[in-house]
Design a protein around this motif. Sequence first.
Motif, PDB file in Angstrom:
ATOM      1  N   LEU A  68       0.828  -1.194   0.000  1.00 42.56           N
ATOM      2  CA  LEU A  68       0.000   0.000   0.000  1.00 42.56           C
ATOM      3  C   LEU A  68       0.869   1.253   0.000  1.00 42.56           C
ATOM      4  CD1 LEU A  68      -2.694  -1.041   2.629  1.00 42.56           C
ATOM      5  CD2 LEU A  68      -3.034  -0.798   0.165  1.00 42.56           C
ATOM      6  N   PRO A  69       0.322   2.386  -0.430  1.00 50.46           N
ATOM      7  CA  PRO A  69       1.082   3.638  -0.355  1.00 50.46           C
ATOM      8  C   PRO A  69       1.486   3.963   1.075  1.00 50.46           C
ATOM      9  CG  PRO A  69      -0.891   3.905  -1.704  1.00 50.46           C
ATOM     10  CD  PRO A  69      -0.995   2.558  -1.066  1.00 50.46           C
ATOM     11  N   ALA A  70       2.510   4.795   1.221  1.00 47.71           N
ATOM     12  CA  ALA A  70       3.059   5.093   2.545  1.00 47.71           C
ATOM     13  C   ALA A  70       2.047   5.747   3.473  1.00 47.71           C
ATOM     14  CB  ALA A  70       4.288   5.993   2.398  1.00 47.71           C
ATOM     15  N   ASN A  71       1.068   6.473   2.912  1.00 48.19           N
ATOM     16  CA  ASN A  71       0.101   7.164   3.762  1.00 48.19           C
ATOM     17  C   ASN A  71      -1.132   6.317   4.078  1.00 48.19           C
ATOM     18  OD1 ASN A  71      -1.004   7.185   1.209  1.00 48.19           O
ATOM     19  ND2 ASN A  71      -1.748   9.303   1.313  1.00 48.19           N
ATOM     20  N   ALA A  72      -1.147   5.052   3.634  1.00 45.23           N
ATOM     21  CA  ALA A  72      -2.279   4.165   3.918  1.00 45.23           C
ATOM     22  C   ALA A  72      -2.152   3.580   5.318  1.00 45.23           C
ATOM     23  CB  ALA A  72      -2.323   3.036   2.893  1.00 45.23           C
ATOM     24  N   ARG A  73      -3.280   3.270   5.912  1.00 45.98           N
ATOM     25  CA  ARG A  73      -3.314   2.695   7.255  1.00 45.98           C
ATOM     26  C   ARG A  73      -4.147   1.420   7.221  1.00 45.98           C
ATOM     27  NH1 ARG A  73       0.108   5.684   7.234  1.00 45.98           N
ATOM     28  NH2 ARG A  73       0.547   7.511   8.546  1.00 45.98           N
ATOM     29  N   THR A  74      -3.702   0.415   7.969  1.00 42.41           N
ATOM     30  CA  THR A  74      -4.444  -0.841   8.057  1.00 42.41           C
ATOM     31  C   THR A  74      -4.791  -1.132   9.508  1.00 42.41           C
ATOM     32  OG1 THR A  74      -2.394  -2.138   8.236  1.00 42.41           O
ATOM     33  CG2 THR A  74      -3.315  -1.815   6.020  1.00 42.41           C
ATOM     34  N   ALA A  75      -5.850  -1.905   9.695  1.00 44.51           N
ATOM     35  CA  ALA A  75      -6.257  -2.345  11.027  1.00 44.51           C
ATOM     36  C   ALA A  75      -6.795  -3.756  10.905  1.00 44.51           C
ATOM     37  CB  ALA A  75      -7.327  -1.405  11.593  1.00 44.51           C
ATOM     38  N   GLY A  76      -6.729  -4.489  11.999  1.00 46.86           N
ATOM     39  CA  GLY A  76      -7.199  -5.868  11.982  1.00 46.86           C
ATOM     40  C   GLY A  76      -6.051  -6.850  11.856  1.00 46.86           C
ATOM     41  N   HIS A  77      -6.348  -8.039  11.350  1.00 44.89           N
ATOM     42  CA  HIS A  77      -5.345  -9.094  11.252  1.00 44.89           C
ATOM     43  C   HIS A  77      -5.498  -9.845   9.927  1.00 44.89           C
ATOM     44  CE1 HIS A  77      -4.391  -8.577  15.509  1.00 44.89           C
ATOM     45  NE2 HIS A  77      -5.692  -8.560  15.740  1.00 44.89           N
ATOM     46  N   ALA A  78      -4.380 -10.289   9.396  1.00 45.50           N
ATOM     47  CA  ALA A  78      -4.360 -11.149   8.207  1.00 45.50           C
ATOM     48  C   ALA A  78      -3.278 -12.190   8.465  1.00 45.50           C
ATOM     49  CB  ALA A  78      -4.062 -10.349   6.952  1.00 45.50           C
ATOM     50  N   ARG A  79      -3.679 -13.354   8.907  1.00 48.21           N
ATOM     51  CA  ARG A  79      -2.714 -14.350   9.393  1.00 48.21           C
ATOM     52  C   ARG A  79      -2.421 -15.406   8.336  1.00 48.21           C
ATOM     53  NH1 ARG A  79      -1.937 -13.051  14.522  1.00 48.21           N
ATOM     54  NH2 ARG A  79      -3.642 -12.106  15.728  1.00 48.21           N
ATOM     55  N   LEU A  80      -1.136 -15.702   8.201  1.00 47.14           N
ATOM     56  CA  LEU A  80      -0.665 -16.742   7.287  1.00 47.14           C
ATOM     57  C   LEU A  80       0.507 -17.440   7.947  1.00 47.14           C
ATOM     58  CD1 LEU A  80      -0.658 -18.194   4.548  1.00 47.14           C
ATOM     59  CD2 LEU A  80       0.830 -16.390   3.679  1.00 47.14           C
ATOM     60  N   GLY A  81       0.326 -18.713   8.258  1.00 50.69           N
ATOM     61  CA  GLY A  81       1.392 -19.486   8.878  1.00 50.69           C
ATOM     62  C   GLY A  81       1.904 -18.901  10.182  1.00 50.69           C
ATOM     63  N   GLY A  82       1.031 -18.335  10.992  1.00 52.18           N
ATOM     64  CA  GLY A  82       1.434 -17.760  12.257  1.00 52.18           C
ATOM     65  C   GLY A  82       1.927 -16.335  12.177  1.00 52.18           C
ATOM     66  N   LEU A  83       2.056 -15.793  10.984  1.00 51.43           N
ATOM     67  CA  LEU A  83       2.529 -14.426  10.787  1.00 51.43           C
ATOM     68  C   LEU A  83       1.352 -13.518  10.473  1.00 51.43           C
ATOM     69  CD1 LEU A  83       4.968 -12.446  10.344  1.00 51.43           C
ATOM     70  CD2 LEU A  83       4.877 -13.104   7.932  1.00 51.43           C
ATOM     71  N   ASP A  84       1.303 -12.366  11.126  1.00 50.17           N
ATOM     72  CA  ASP A  84       0.283 -11.365  10.817  1.00 50.17           C
ATOM     73  C   ASP A  84       0.831 -10.450   9.729  1.00 50.17           C
ATOM     74  OD1 ASP A  84      -1.639  -9.393  10.678  1.00 50.17           O
ATOM     75  OD2 ASP A  84      -1.902  -9.234  12.840  1.00 50.17           O
ATOM     76  N   LEU A  85       0.288 -10.569   8.554  1.00 51.54           N
ATOM     77  CA  LEU A  85       0.803  -9.820   7.407  1.00 51.54           C
ATOM     78  C   LEU A  85       0.628  -8.312   7.571  1.00 51.54           C
ATOM     79  CD1 LEU A  85      -0.655 -12.085   4.572  1.00 51.54           C
ATOM     80  CD2 LEU A  85       1.679 -12.103   5.459  1.00 51.54           C
ATOM     81  N   LEU A  86      -0.388  -7.885   8.295  1.00 56.59           N
ATOM     82  CA  LEU A  86      -0.672  -6.460   8.405  1.00 56.59           C
ATOM     83  C   LEU A  86       0.269  -5.743   9.367  1.00 56.59           C
ATOM     84  CD1 LEU A  86      -4.574  -6.314   8.367  1.00 56.59           C
ATOM     85  CD2 LEU A  86      -2.958  -6.254   6.461  1.00 56.59           C
ATOM     86  N   THR A  87       0.914  -6.502  10.241  1.00 58.48           N
ATOM     87  CA  THR A  87       1.847  -5.881  11.189  1.00 58.48           C
ATOM     88  C   THR A  87       3.303  -6.244  10.908  1.00 58.48           C
ATOM     89  OG1 THR A  87       1.561  -7.717  12.761  1.00 58.48           O
ATOM     90  CG2 THR A  87       0.091  -5.816  13.003  1.00 58.48           C
ATOM     91  N   ALA A  88       3.545  -7.090   9.908  1.00 61.09           N
ATOM     92  CA  ALA A  88       4.919  -7.494   9.586  1.00 61.09           C
ATOM     93  C   ALA A  88       5.714  -6.309   9.042  1.00 61.09           C
ATOM     94  CB  ALA A  88       4.908  -8.629   8.567  1.00 61.09           C
ATOM     95  N   ASP A  89       7.006  -6.244   9.377  1.00 60.65           N
ATOM     96  CA  ASP A  89       7.839  -5.153   8.885  1.00 60.65           C
ATOM     97  C   ASP A  89       8.288  -5.437   7.451  1.00 60.65           C
ATOM     98  OD1 ASP A  89      10.491  -6.657   8.934  1.00 60.65           O
ATOM     99  OD2 ASP A  89       9.962  -6.754  11.057  1.00 60.65           O
TER     100      ASP A  89
END
Length: 314
Positions: A44-65
Motif C-alpha cells: 500500500l502507499p506510505a500514507n495508507a493505514r491498516t487495522a485488523g489481522h491477516a494471518r498466514l502461517g502464524g505471521l500477521d501480514l498487516l503488522t509485519a515489517d
Amino acid sequence: MPGGRQVAAVTDAHFDVAEGECLALIGESGCGKSVLASALLGLLPANARTAGHARLGGLDLLTADERTLARTVRGRMIGLIPQSPAAHLTPVRTVRSQLEETVAQLTGVRGRAAVRAAGRAAAARAVFPAGHLDRYPHELSGGLAQRAATALALVGGAPLLLADEPTTGLDRDLVEHTVDELRRHVDTPADTPGSSSGDTRRALLMITHDLAAAERIADRVAVMYAGRLVELTDAKAFFGRPGPRHPYSRGLLQALPDRDFTPIPGMPPELGDLPAGCAFAPRCERATEACGIRPRTTDSVACHHPHLTEGIRA
C-alpha cells in the motif's frame, strides 16, 4: 496528507482461504479488491493505514515489517500475479533472466543447466513461448506480459497464490489453460516447512472480473461492493441454484451475455462518499426504508432483503 480526507477503501473484510481451496473475489472496478491484495503484501502507499489481522502461517501480514515481507513473505509465502504485470517485470532484464533468477532464489535447483531447464519449464506452464524468453518486458504484448508474470508467480510454489486479474489480455483458450494451471497449482502438495508427508496443499485467492473463469476454478465466491464483502458462498450454489442471495451478486450474473444480459442500473458510489446505510440501496430494486441502516452479515450475506431459494435463470 495535510488537508486531505481519509477514505475507507476496504472495511469489515472477514474471510479465510483453506488449503486446497480457490476463493474468487469479484466485484466492479474500484470496489477495493486490489487494495485488499496490496494490503496483504505490504504494498500500500506510505500514507495508507491498516487495522485488523491477516494471518498466514502464524505471521500477521498487516503488522509485519518490510524486511520480513521482502525476505519471507513475497514470493516465498505468497506468490503474486499482479494486476499490471508489465509494471512488475524488471524493464532491463529479459524474461529468461528473471525466471532463472527467481528459480535460483526460491527453489532448491542448482547448477546452470538445471536452473535454465527449470526456467523453461516455468515458462511452459504459463504457455509463454520459448522463442520470446530473451525479450525484454517492453517487447511483450499485454497477454505475453501476463503469461510471464504468471510463470514467475508459480516458480516458488508458495503456500498462498494471490492472482489479481490473472486472465487479462488472454484469449478464451489461454484463459482456460491459465485457470486450469492455477487449479493444478492449488491441488499439488506444497513443500512447506514442517510438512514431511507432502500432504499440505496450496491456496488461491483470485481477484477477477471474469466470472466464467471464476466459475471454472473457484470453490467459493466472495462478492465485494463499495469496499465491503456483501456475500460469501459456495461457488456451485452461486453459479447454479439457488443462485446468489445478495441483489448485487445476482445483478452481476444477470449482466452476463449468456444470462439475461441486463446491466445493473446506476453507478457504484465513491468510496469517500458512501451512503449511511446499504451502499447498494440506490441501485437496488428491493430497497426499502430499512436499507437506510447498514445491514449486518447474516448467513454469509449482508442484506436486509436477500433472495431466498428462488433460482436464477441459467
